[in-house]
Motif scaffolding. Sequence first.
Motif, PDB file in Angstrom:
ATOM      1  N   UNK A   1       0.831  -1.211   0.000  1.00 47.12           N
ATOM      2  CA  UNK A   1       0.000   0.000   0.000  1.00 47.12           C
ATOM      3  C   UNK A   1       0.863   1.258   0.000  1.00 47.12           C
ATOM      4  N   UNK A   2       1.884   1.279   0.834  1.00 44.45           N
ATOM      5  CA  UNK A   2       2.772   2.444   0.919  1.00 44.45           C
ATOM      6  C   UNK A   2       3.551   2.627  -0.385  1.00 44.45           C
ATOM      7  N   UNK A   3       3.969   1.527  -0.998  1.00 46.28           N
ATOM      8  CA  UNK A   3       4.673   1.623  -2.287  1.00 46.28           C
ATOM      9  C   UNK A   3       3.778   2.244  -3.357  1.00 46.28           C
ATOM     10  N   UNK A   4       2.500   1.872  -3.349  1.00 47.61           N
ATOM     11  CA  UNK A   4       1.571   2.448  -4.339  1.00 47.61           C
ATOM     12  C   UNK A   4       1.363   3.941  -4.084  1.00 47.61           C
ATOM     13  N   UNK A   5       1.343   4.332  -2.792  1.00 49.61           N
ATOM     14  CA  UNK A   5       1.212   5.755  -2.469  1.00 49.61           C
ATOM     15  C   UNK A   5       2.424   6.521  -2.980  1.00 49.61           C
ATOM     16  N   UNK A   6       3.614   5.976  -2.759  1.00 44.96           N
ATOM     17  CA  UNK A   6       4.832   6.645  -3.221  1.00 44.96           C
ATOM     18  C   UNK A   6       4.828   6.806  -4.739  1.00 44.96           C
ATOM     19  N   UNK A   7       4.481   5.742  -5.447  1.00 41.79           N
ATOM     20  CA  UNK A   7       4.475   5.810  -6.907  1.00 41.79           C
ATOM     21  C   UNK A   7       3.506   6.850  -7.435  1.00 41.79           C
ATOM     22  N   UNK A   8       2.279   6.829  -6.908  1.00 39.83           N
ATOM     23  CA  UNK A   8       1.262   7.789  -7.336  1.00 39.83           C
ATOM     24  C   UNK A   8       1.631   9.212  -6.935  1.00 39.83           C
ATOM     25  N   UNK A   9       2.160   9.372  -5.711  1.00 41.99           N
ATOM     26  CA  UNK A   9       2.519  10.705  -5.219  1.00 41.99           C
ATOM     27  C   UNK A   9       3.651  11.315  -6.031  1.00 41.99           C
ATOM     28  N   UNK A  10       4.659  10.521  -6.371  1.00 39.82           N
ATOM     29  CA  UNK A  10       5.774  11.047  -7.159  1.00 39.82           C
ATOM     30  C   UNK A  10       5.310  11.502  -8.538  1.00 39.82           C
ATOM     31  N   UNK A  11       4.398  10.732  -9.129  1.00 39.47           N
ATOM     32  CA  UNK A  11       3.855  11.116 -10.435  1.00 39.47           C
ATOM     33  C   UNK A  11       3.101  12.444 -10.347  1.00 39.47           C
TER      34      UNK A  11
END
Length: 231
Positions: free
Chosen positions: A59-69
């Motif tokens: 879940x945290x990895x998906x947040x990081x990916x989306x947030x960086x984009x």
Amino acid sequence: MSDALDFRTYTQDLLGTVVPADPSTFLKELVRETERRSEVLDRIVAGSDDELEAQVTEFVDSIHGNAQEVEDELSGASFGTFEVLLAALNFNYSWKIYQLDRMTSEFDDVLTDDQRRAMDDLNTALAMFGPAREHIKTLYFQWALVDLSQYILYVAVPALAVAGGMLGFVGSETFGGAMFLGVPVLTWVVGAAFTVTLLPFLLFTSYILRIATVAKRTLAIGPLILRESQR
């Protein structure tokens, strides 16, 4: 005005610093705060239940990916352009809130007080993004409609002049049998004039399609998911 100031106060408490006045920077700070709180949750969950840790890490990895984009899209974007609103639409906070609520319910019997508190803090940051996006979306709609009104006035006058000129001064005998690239000059003139007279309608159509698309993607008030692609 009162509601806007209240929301700004809530956001200042959330961020722990002065709230940026620039919309793109404001959204970026909210996204970064979400990232920061997700990292806190990841650290607190580490070493606990294996399944909980695995799901939180994903879940945290998906947040990081989306947030960086989203942060990359917001960098250098100025309000009034579609880039700011597009970046806000690309941060799928509704799906993240759902996942967080699901994990809270699924692992209710193994969560510690610190883990619950970390999840609540992250949920608060995600929930604050919703009204921020709605407010900026409303401002963008107003901005776009003002621009549309101005641009239609700018192109309507030339379009009316061209239409009037074609009706009053151009006929089949105006250019005789003159040809250009194997096509009668009259055909070129009529085609160009028709294009100019269509400009107000084409401009209106482009703005309405853009606004309608944004409105459809943000129909839900709150963390509801209306489209599969928003996950």
